[in-house]
Design a protein around this motif. Structure first.
Motif, PDB file in Angstrom:
ATOM      1  N   ARG A 261      23.520   5.538 -43.402  1.00  0.00           N
ATOM      2  CA  ARG A 261      24.758   5.408 -43.134  1.00  0.00           C
ATOM      3  C   ARG A 261      25.189   4.459 -42.247  1.00  0.00           C
ATOM      4  NH1 ARG A 261      27.337   6.423 -48.138  1.00  0.00           N
ATOM      5  NH2 ARG A 261      27.008   8.683 -48.561  1.00  0.00           N
TER       6      ARG A 261
ATOM      7  N   ASN B 181      18.554   1.893 -48.215  1.00  0.00           N
ATOM      8  CA  ASN B 181      18.889   2.743 -49.241  1.00  0.00           C
ATOM      9  C   ASN B 181      18.434   1.949 -50.662  1.00  0.00           C
ATOM     10  OD1 ASN B 181      20.190   4.658 -47.775  1.00  0.00           O
ATOM     11  ND2 ASN B 181      22.168   3.396 -47.901  1.00  0.00           N
TER      12      ASN B 181
ATOM     13  N   ASP C  58      22.440  -0.723 -46.398  1.00  0.00           N
ATOM     14  CA  ASP C  58      22.393  -1.006 -47.688  1.00  0.00           C
ATOM     15  C   ASP C  58      20.922  -1.377 -48.175  1.00  0.00           C
ATOM     16  OD1 ASP C  58      24.965  -0.392 -48.236  1.00  0.00           O
ATOM     17  OD2 ASP C  58      25.724  -2.645 -47.994  1.00  0.00           O
ATOM     18  N   ARG C  59      20.198  -2.143 -47.226  1.00  0.00           N
ATOM     19  CA  ARG C  59      18.816  -2.668 -47.768  1.00  0.00           C
ATOM     20  C   ARG C  59      17.784  -1.385 -47.649  1.00  0.00           C
ATOM     21  NH1 ARG C  59      20.797  -7.072 -44.992  1.00  0.00           N
ATOM     22  NH2 ARG C  59      19.393  -6.537 -43.140  1.00  0.00           N
TER      23      ARG C  59
END
Length: 345
Positions: free
Chosen positions: A274, A243, A240-241
């Motif tokens: 992912r 991205n 997440d970070r």
């Protein structure tokens, strides 16, 4: 492609046998653009903060090298083993010197009372060893093993106590590699502070580098080469970070080909990273479309190696042949303990 296209001649005196001291004192060749566009610039690793942009993010591999080189006997036969890949709590695949003398069921007597039993071969032809007993295999290796220096260093001098420190990065946390992610060897706490002050972040991922990274490409054509497997992990929070960096306009800069191969293994068709926890056999050659990285910091690689093929895929074969020719004539130090390059397509 023909493997010969990735060949070049490297004088032995360009091969580094010890790292720069301090670590961040190494030279760095900056290569920009690809094909016939772009340029080269001789800089140093300490220049890195000014060569990147605020909002960029460096991605390091936090694997830790284990003392995976073992010397032993089967009867009168000398057996050398480099553990290659963990298969279970007490099972490892190993590349073995004098492997023809090792049959299924044989017991190998290593140093310090450490023994292993051969249980056949894996799909890569490596010997599968079972280590009996109750002590964790990691403790057995600490007692009997030595650091598995690359063959181009080990062939010129013996491994010594200094290598236990020199061949680990400052990020080493997850034991399991049998080769260091060497681009990160250039980093120090002071350099990391300078990068942070410029607004350049960093994240860590894990890829346990296998001894197969040093295996020569024996095929004549890249299509015929079978890549070795390595296990890697990117957790959901890290994905997440990473991205978010790109969403905000920053670049993901892989520190080392190991980080790059893991990011590319985890990236989907749209370039999103992912979560990943699996083996990868990714083999990157010219024509590959990069999805998970925007730039790469890496050391200088062996001729006709999968890693020179990777950097040629990123920057173009002609450009990398020219860059390596410049590095050789300019006295850059090559391979694991050598200088760095910063590749910005």
């Amino acid at each position: 492609m023909r493997v010969d296209a990735f060949d070049f001649t490297l004088p032995p005196e360009n091969i580094a046998l010890r790292p720069a001291r301090p670590r961040d004192a190494a030279r760095m060749l900056v290569v920009r653009g690809s094909g016939t566009e772009g340029g080269m610039e001789d800089r140093g690793v300490l220049d890195l903060p000014g060569l990147l942009n605020p909002g960029d993010c460096l991605v390091f591999n936090d694997t830790r090298v284990i003392p995976a080189q073992l010397e032993g006997k089967r009867g009168d036969a000398s057996i050398g083993a480099t553990l290659h890949r963990r298969l279970g709590p007490r099972h490892w695949a190993a590349f073995v010197r004098n492997a023809k003398r090792v049959r299924t069921g044989d017991t190998i007597q290593f140093a310090q009372g450490v023994t292993a039993i051969s249980e056949g071969r894996d799909e890569d032809g490596a010997v599968i060893f079972f280590f009996p007993g109750d002590e964790p295999v990691e403790l057995l290796l600490e007692r009997a093993g030595t650091m598995p220096l690359p063959p181009y260093i080990a062939g010129k001098r013996p491994t010594d106590a200094q290598d236990r420190d020199d061949y680990q990065t400052m990020f080493a946390a997850e034991p399991g590699a049998v080769a260091a992610p060497t681009a990160a060897l250039h980093f120090t706490p002071g350099l990391l502070e300078a990068l942070s002050a410029r607004g350049i972040g960093h994240e860590t991922v894990t890829l346990h580098v296998g001894a197969g990274t040093f295996l020569p490409v024996k095929a004549d054509d890249t299509d015929a080469h079978k890549m070795h497997a390595e296990w890697g992990r990117i957790d959901a929070g890290t994905a997440d970070r990473l991205n978010a960096v790109r969403a905000a306009g920053g670049r993901l800069v892989a520190v080392g080909t190991t980080s790059l191969r893991l990011l590319e293994s985890a990236a989907d068709a749209d370039g999103l990273i992912r979560p990943f926890a699996d083996e990868t056999r990714i083999f990157i050659t010219p024509g590959y479309r990069f999805r998970g990285v925007d730039a790469l910091m890496t050391n200088f690689h062996l001729p006709k190696s999968t890693l020179f093929m990777l950097v040629s895929a990123l920057m173009g074969l002609d450009r990398m042949q020219a860059a390596y020719a410049h590095a050789i004539t300019s006295g850059y130090r090559f391979y694991s303990y050598g200088d760095a390059s910063l590749l910005i397509p």
